[in-house]
Motif scaffolding. Structure first.
Motif, PDB file in Angstrom:
ATOM      1  N   ARG A   1     -10.073  16.463 -10.384  1.00 22.83           N
ATOM      2  CA  ARG A   1     -10.093  17.476  -9.321  1.00 22.83           C
ATOM      3  C   ARG A   1      -9.166  17.052  -8.193  1.00 22.83           C
ATOM      4  NH1 ARG A   1     -14.575  17.460 -11.973  1.00 22.83           N
ATOM      5  NH2 ARG A   1     -15.821  19.304 -12.343  1.00 22.83           N
ATOM      6  N   MET A   2      -8.548  18.029  -7.549  1.00 24.18           N
ATOM      7  CA  MET A   2      -7.607  17.732  -6.478  1.00 24.18           C
ATOM      8  C   MET A   2      -8.265  17.014  -5.306  1.00 24.18           C
ATOM      9  SD  MET A   2      -4.700  18.368  -7.579  1.00 24.18           S
ATOM     10  CE  MET A   2      -3.832  18.004  -6.080  1.00 24.18           C
ATOM     11  N   THR A   3      -9.555  17.180  -5.140  1.00 23.83           N
ATOM     12  CA  THR A   3     -10.241  16.470  -4.060  1.00 23.83           C
ATOM     13  C   THR A   3     -10.298  14.972  -4.327  1.00 23.83           C
ATOM     14  OG1 THR A   3     -12.383  16.895  -5.116  1.00 23.83           O
ATOM     15  CG2 THR A   3     -11.644  18.464  -3.415  1.00 23.83           C
ATOM     16  N   GLU A   4     -10.099  14.563  -5.579  1.00 25.42           N
ATOM     17  CA  GLU A   4     -10.111  13.156  -5.955  1.00 25.42           C
ATOM     18  C   GLU A   4      -8.712  12.541  -5.954  1.00 25.42           C
ATOM     19  OE1 GLU A   4     -11.765  13.237  -9.830  1.00 25.42           O
ATOM     20  OE2 GLU A   4     -13.765  13.745  -9.163  1.00 25.42           O
ATOM     21  N   ALA A   5      -7.700  13.327  -5.682  1.00 25.00           N
ATOM     22  CA  ALA A   5      -6.321  12.834  -5.726  1.00 25.00           C
ATOM     23  C   ALA A   5      -6.132  11.695  -4.732  1.00 25.00           C
ATOM     24  CB  ALA A   5      -5.353  13.965  -5.401  1.00 25.00           C
ATOM     25  N   PRO A   6      -5.395  10.666  -5.133  1.00 24.68           N
ATOM     26  CA  PRO A   6      -5.190   9.535  -4.221  1.00 24.68           C
ATOM     27  C   PRO A   6      -4.303   9.932  -3.048  1.00 24.68           C
ATOM     28  CG  PRO A   6      -3.820   9.298  -6.160  1.00 24.68           C
ATOM     29  CD  PRO A   6      -4.703  10.491  -6.404  1.00 24.68           C
ATOM     30  N   LYS A   7      -4.668   9.468  -1.888  1.00 26.61           N
ATOM     31  CA  LYS A   7      -3.877   9.738  -0.688  1.00 26.61           C
ATOM     32  C   LYS A   7      -2.754   8.715  -0.588  1.00 26.61           C
ATOM     33  CE  LYS A   7      -6.586  12.985   0.934  1.00 26.61           C
ATOM     34  NZ  LYS A   7      -6.456  14.157   0.142  1.00 26.61           N
ATOM     35  N   ALA A   8      -1.608   9.178  -0.159  1.00 27.80           N
ATOM     36  CA  ALA A   8      -0.473   8.280   0.057  1.00 27.80           C
ATOM     37  C   ALA A   8      -0.743   7.420   1.290  1.00 27.80           C
ATOM     38  CB  ALA A   8       0.796   9.097   0.254  1.00 27.80           C
ATOM     39  N   PRO A   9      -0.154   6.246   1.357  1.00 30.46           N
ATOM     40  CA  PRO A   9      -0.350   5.402   2.540  1.00 30.46           C
ATOM     41  C   PRO A   9       0.132   6.072   3.824  1.00 30.46           C
ATOM     42  CG  PRO A   9       0.684   4.143   0.775  1.00 30.46           C
ATOM     43  CD  PRO A   9       0.621   5.571   0.327  1.00 30.46           C
ATOM     44  N   TRP A  10       1.069   6.999   3.711  1.00 33.51           N
ATOM     45  CA  TRP A  10       1.622   7.679   4.890  1.00 33.51           C
ATOM     46  C   TRP A  10       0.963   9.034   5.133  1.00 33.51           C
ATOM     47  CZ3 TRP A  10       4.451   5.829   0.791  1.00 33.51           C
ATOM     48  CH2 TRP A  10       4.635   6.730  -0.249  1.00 33.51           C
ATOM     49  N   ALA A  11      -0.128   9.330   4.436  1.00 35.52           N
ATOM     50  CA  ALA A  11      -0.828  10.601   4.618  1.00 35.52           C
ATOM     51  C   ALA A  11      -1.303  10.707   6.056  1.00 35.52           C
ATOM     52  CB  ALA A  11      -2.001  10.691   3.659  1.00 35.52           C
ATOM     53  N   PRO A  12      -1.323  11.862   6.628  1.00 28.80           N
ATOM     54  CA  PRO A  12      -1.125  13.204   6.092  1.00 28.80           C
ATOM     55  C   PRO A  12       0.324  13.675   6.124  1.00 28.80           C
ATOM     56  CG  PRO A  12      -1.889  13.405   8.330  1.00 28.80           C
ATOM     57  CD  PRO A  12      -1.812  11.928   8.018  1.00 28.80           C
ATOM     58  N   PHE A  13       1.285  12.803   6.482  1.00 29.33           N
ATOM     59  CA  PHE A  13       2.687  13.204   6.484  1.00 29.33           C
ATOM     60  C   PHE A  13       3.149  13.467   5.051  1.00 29.33           C
ATOM     61  CE2 PHE A  13       7.269  12.396   6.601  1.00 29.33           C
ATOM     62  CZ  PHE A  13       7.632  13.275   7.610  1.00 29.33           C
TER      63      PHE A  13
END
Length: 153
Positions: A30-42
Motif C-alpha cells: 500500500r502507498m501508505t507503507e511506501a518508504p520516505k526519502a531522507p529529504w522528504a517532504p521535498f
C-alpha cells in the motif's frame, strides 16, 4: 492471500506498517507503507524525473545539442528511478531484484565491452551470471526486510 509471518513491521513496531494485524504480512504493498526519502517532504526524485523529461523533449528539438541534452535527460531519469527502486527494495516495500541485478550486470559488462576485446558471448555469460547472482542475493534481502515475502505487488 496473505500468509502469516512474524516481522517487526507487522508486529506493530510503529511506522507505516503498524495498521496491519499482528503476525500478517500482506502481499499488496500500500502507498501508505511506501518508504520516505531522507529529504522528504521535498519531492527531489519527482523533480529530477521532470527535469530529465524536459531535457529529453528539448533534445529532440535542438539539433545542435541533441546528444548532450538527450544523454543528460536519460541519465537523470534513470538515476532517479534507480534510487527509488533501491529505496523501495531495501525497505521491503516492493521487490526490484531483477532490475537492480541488471543494473549491476550493466555496470560490470559495459567497461569490459569498451576496454577489452572479449567476445560478446563471454560478455553475455558474465552479464547473465552477475544478474542471476545479484538478483538472488537481493531477493533474500527483500525477504528479510518484508517479513518473509519473496515479492510484493
Amino acid at each position: 492471500p496473505p500468509r502469516p509471518v512474524a516481522s517487526p513491521r507487522a508486529a506493530g513496531g510503529g511506522g507505516a506498517g503498524a495498521s496491519r494485524p499482528a503476525g500478517r504480512v500482506d502481499r499488496r504493498a500500500r502507498m501508505t507503507e511506501a518508504p520516505k526519502a531522507p529529504w522528504a517532504p521535498f519531492p527531489l526524485v519527482e523533480l529530477c524525473i521532470l527535469l530529465g523529461i524536459v531535457l529529453i523533449v528539448w533534445g529532440f528539438f535542438d539539433a545542435g545539442r541533441r546528444g548532450a541534452l538527450l544523454g543528460c535527460g536519460f541519465v537523470l531519469v534513470s538515476l532517479s528511478g534507480l534510487e527509488l527502486a533501491l529505496r523501495e527494495h531495501l525497505s521491503g516495500f516492493r521487490s526490484h531484484s531483477v532490475l537492480l541485478g541488471a543494473v549491476c550486470a550493466l555496470v560490470v559488462v559495459t567497461p569490459l565491452f569498451l576496454l577489452t576485446g572479449l567476445p560478446q558471448v563471454v560478455l553475455l555469460v558474465v552479464g547473465v551470471a552477475i544478474l542471476a547472482g545479484v538478483a538472488l542475493g537481493l531477493r533474500r534481502v527483500f525477504a528479510r526486510r518484508s517479513g518473509g515475502l519473496g515479492f510484493r505487488a
